[in-house]
Scaffold this motif. Structure first.
Motif, PDB file in Angstrom:
ATOM      1  N   MET A  33    -108.880  90.955 -23.094  1.00 52.04           N
ATOM      2  CA  MET A  33    -108.702  90.423 -24.314  1.00 52.04           C
ATOM      3  C   MET A  33    -107.780  91.096 -25.289  1.00 52.04           C
ATOM      4  O   MET A  33    -107.945  91.111 -26.363  1.00 52.04           O
ATOM      5  N   HIS A  37    -104.332  99.093 -23.376  1.00 54.76           N
ATOM      6  CA  HIS A  37    -104.197 100.526 -23.266  1.00 54.76           C
ATOM      7  C   HIS A  37    -103.721 100.676 -21.886  1.00 54.76           C
ATOM      8  O   HIS A  37    -103.671 100.164 -21.007  1.00 54.76           O
ATOM      9  N   HIS A  40    -105.723  99.087 -19.011  1.00 50.97           N
ATOM     10  CA  HIS A  40    -105.069  97.841 -18.603  1.00 50.97           C
ATOM     11  C   HIS A  40    -104.134  97.923 -17.600  1.00 50.97           C
ATOM     12  O   HIS A  40    -103.694  97.246 -16.512  1.00 50.97           O
ATOM     13  N   PHE A 149    -110.375  94.031 -11.935  1.00 53.81           N
ATOM     14  CA  PHE A 149    -111.299  94.232 -12.961  1.00 53.81           C
ATOM     15  C   PHE A 149    -111.217  95.741 -12.845  1.00 53.81           C
ATOM     16  O   PHE A 149    -111.109  96.663 -11.995  1.00 53.81           O
ATOM     17  N   GLY A 150    -111.742  96.134 -14.420  1.00 49.87           N
ATOM     18  CA  GLY A 150    -112.191  97.737 -14.436  1.00 49.87           C
ATOM     19  C   GLY A 150    -113.529  98.029 -14.104  1.00 49.87           C
ATOM     20  O   GLY A 150    -114.353  97.490 -14.357  1.00 49.87           O
ATOM     21  N   LYS A 152    -114.878 100.379 -15.646  1.00 47.67           N
ATOM     22  CA  LYS A 152    -115.522 100.651 -17.007  1.00 47.67           C
ATOM     23  C   LYS A 152    -116.581  99.552 -17.241  1.00 47.67           C
ATOM     24  O   LYS A 152    -117.810 100.183 -17.873  1.00 47.67           O
ATOM     25  N   ASP A 153    -116.413  98.460 -17.019  1.00 44.99           N
ATOM     26  CA  ASP A 153    -117.505  97.279 -16.968  1.00 44.99           C
ATOM     27  C   ASP A 153    -117.909  97.027 -15.766  1.00 44.99           C
ATOM     28  O   ASP A 153    -117.765  96.200 -15.049  1.00 44.99           O
ATOM     29  N   HIS A 179    -110.025 104.463 -16.341  1.00 44.88           N
ATOM     30  CA  HIS A 179    -109.096 105.304 -16.869  1.00 44.88           C
ATOM     31  C   HIS A 179    -109.440 105.981 -18.196  1.00 44.88           C
ATOM     32  O   HIS A 179    -110.070 105.400 -19.043  1.00 44.88           O
ATOM     33  N   MET A 187    -111.147 105.025 -21.951  1.00 43.67           N
ATOM     34  CA  MET A 187    -110.101 104.091 -22.599  1.00 43.67           C
ATOM     35  C   MET A 187    -110.885 102.820 -22.942  1.00 43.67           C
ATOM     36  O   MET A 187    -111.483 102.127 -21.906  1.00 43.67           O
TER      37      MET A 187
HETATM   38  P1  AMP Z   1    -110.988  93.969 -21.797  1.00 44.58           P
HETATM   39  O1  AMP Z   1    -109.513  93.623 -22.563  1.00 44.58           O
HETATM   40  O2  AMP Z   1    -111.891  95.046 -22.516  1.00 44.58           O
HETATM   41  O3  AMP Z   1    -111.876  92.897 -21.637  1.00 44.58           O
HETATM   42  O4  AMP Z   1    -110.739  94.536 -20.390  1.00 44.58           O
HETATM   43  C1  AMP Z   1    -110.002  93.910 -19.658  1.00 44.58           C
HETATM   44  C2  AMP Z   1    -110.208  94.611 -18.232  1.00 44.58           C
HETATM   45  O5  AMP Z   1    -109.585  95.969 -18.062  1.00 44.58           O
HETATM   46  C3  AMP Z   1    -111.611  94.591 -17.619  1.00 44.58           C
HETATM   47  O6  AMP Z   1    -111.660  94.354 -16.331  1.00 44.58           O
HETATM   48  C4  AMP Z   1    -111.954  95.996 -17.898  1.00 44.58           C
HETATM   49  O7  AMP Z   1    -112.985  96.568 -17.221  1.00 44.58           O
HETATM   50  C5  AMP Z   1    -110.884  96.682 -17.545  1.00 44.58           C
HETATM   51  N1  AMP Z   1    -110.703  98.195 -18.490  1.00 44.58           N
HETATM   52  C6  AMP Z   1    -110.952  98.095 -19.607  1.00 44.58           C
HETATM   53  N2  AMP Z   1    -111.112  99.393 -19.989  1.00 44.58           N
HETATM   54  C7  AMP Z   1    -110.572 100.165 -18.952  1.00 44.58           C
HETATM   55  C8  AMP Z   1    -110.462 101.597 -18.435  1.00 44.58           C
HETATM   56  N3  AMP Z   1    -110.617 102.475 -19.238  1.00 44.58           N
HETATM   57  N4  AMP Z   1    -110.019 101.842 -17.394  1.00 44.58           N
HETATM   58  C9  AMP Z   1    -110.068 100.923 -16.212  1.00 44.58           C
HETATM   59  N5  AMP Z   1    -110.005  99.334 -16.475  1.00 44.58           N
HETATM   60  C10 AMP Z   1    -110.279  99.124 -17.841  1.00 44.58           C
END
Ligand code: AMP
Length: 289
Positions: A33, A37, A40, A149-150, A152-153, A179, A187
């Protein structure tokens, strides 16, 4: 500053990727989205290992935000995002407008039961319908070999794996490690919402999870006692509004009623000022001090 092409329409995306596929390239996909950081960045790096062509997307998906959530204020930093993606070796960025993703009259939505009824699904009704709908659309548009995918989610990754399995979507799902900042804070784009004062206490969230893990490593197995360790740690600072803190089965996400086991998921969501933050670890995991 390094840069990469930005693609705004599905038609152009399909044409460009068909060309790359014809050239024999494997396609890796990192949906985001934006407000990117290093977390990502680590997904792009992981994707690069086995894919000659890594596509990232930036789309702030209105469907996955509740009426009182932060859709309007979600941070947007497109220029920095582009530079970060280019630095990590991403080949192209797909950044559609809302009208391109949801044409007027779009009424089809994906819904999953079970895994989506707990944790973030319980406190964010409709959230995972929105996530699943957009992720399936993106997977159909990009048709990657692997999507990244991360962890974190954690729940999101699990729900997406399940959707891919249930609907026979021809893609591999990779889940990458969390991360963290040097002080342990996971993050997140939403960390930008924190004031300097809130940012200073934010590492307490991961510290609370570490406290639960330490209890487990000392031999405590009662799930309720482990949860209490985490809750007490967060209550100490009295800044946190806990949404949930649970020990659960890492595959079904069912809350452990009695005994916790090695590998169980400890998941937390809590509000700190304007930000709702989430984090998790697996019991018995070797976590940074
Ligand atoms: P978002 O932009 O927050 O929707 O995240 C996009 C992708 O990046 C998702 O798969 C998240 O799980 C992953 N993500 C977000 N933060 C982190 C992190 N700190 N470490 C690893 N992956 C992450």
């Amino acid at each position: 500053m390094p840069t990469i092409p930005i693609i705004r329409t599905v038609a152009e995306l399909r044409a460009v990727l068909a060309e790359r596929r014809r050239a024999g390239e494997r396609i890796g996909f990192v949906p985001t989205m934006g407000a990117l950081h290093a977390g990502h960045g680590s997904l792009v790096t992981a994707a690069r290992r086995e894919h000659q062509c890594v596509v990232a997307s930036i789309f702030v998906n209105p469907l996955q935000f509740g009426p009182n959530e932060d859709l309007a204020s979600y941070p947007r930093t497109p220029e920095r995002d582009l530079a970060l993606l280019a630095e990590h070796g991403c080949a192209l960025l797909f950044m559609p407008e809302v009208a391109e993703m949801y044409s007027a009259g779009s009424v089809t939505r994906l819904h999953q039961t079970g895994l989506t009824d707990v944790l973030c699904g319980r406190s964010r009704p409709g959230h995972f319908d929105g996530v699943l709908t957009v992720v399936l659309k993106l997977l159909l548009q990009v048709q990657p070999d692997t999507a990244f995918f991360g962890r974190k989610d954690f729940q999101q990754a699990l729900v997406i794996r399940r959707m891919v399995r249930d609907l026979d979507v021809p893609v591999s799902i990779a889940t990458c490690p969390i991360h963290r900042e040097a002080d342990g804070l996971a993050m997140s784009s939403r960390n930008r919402y924190l004031s300097a004062e809130e940012r200073a206490v934010a590492p307490e969230l991961f510290a609370a999870l570490r406290g639960v893990n330490d209890g487990f490593l000392r031999g405590e197995r009662r799930a309720a006692t482990l949860v209490e360790l985490g809750r007490v740690a967060l209550a100490r600072g009295s800044r946190w509004g806990i949404d949930y803190l649970e020990v659960c089965d890492p595959e079904t996400l069912e809350e452990r009623g009695a005994e916790a086991r090695a590998g169980d998921l400890v998941a937390v969501a809590a509000k700190l000022g304007p930000a709702r933050l989430i984090d998790n670890l697996l019991l018995g995991e070797n976590v940074p001090a």
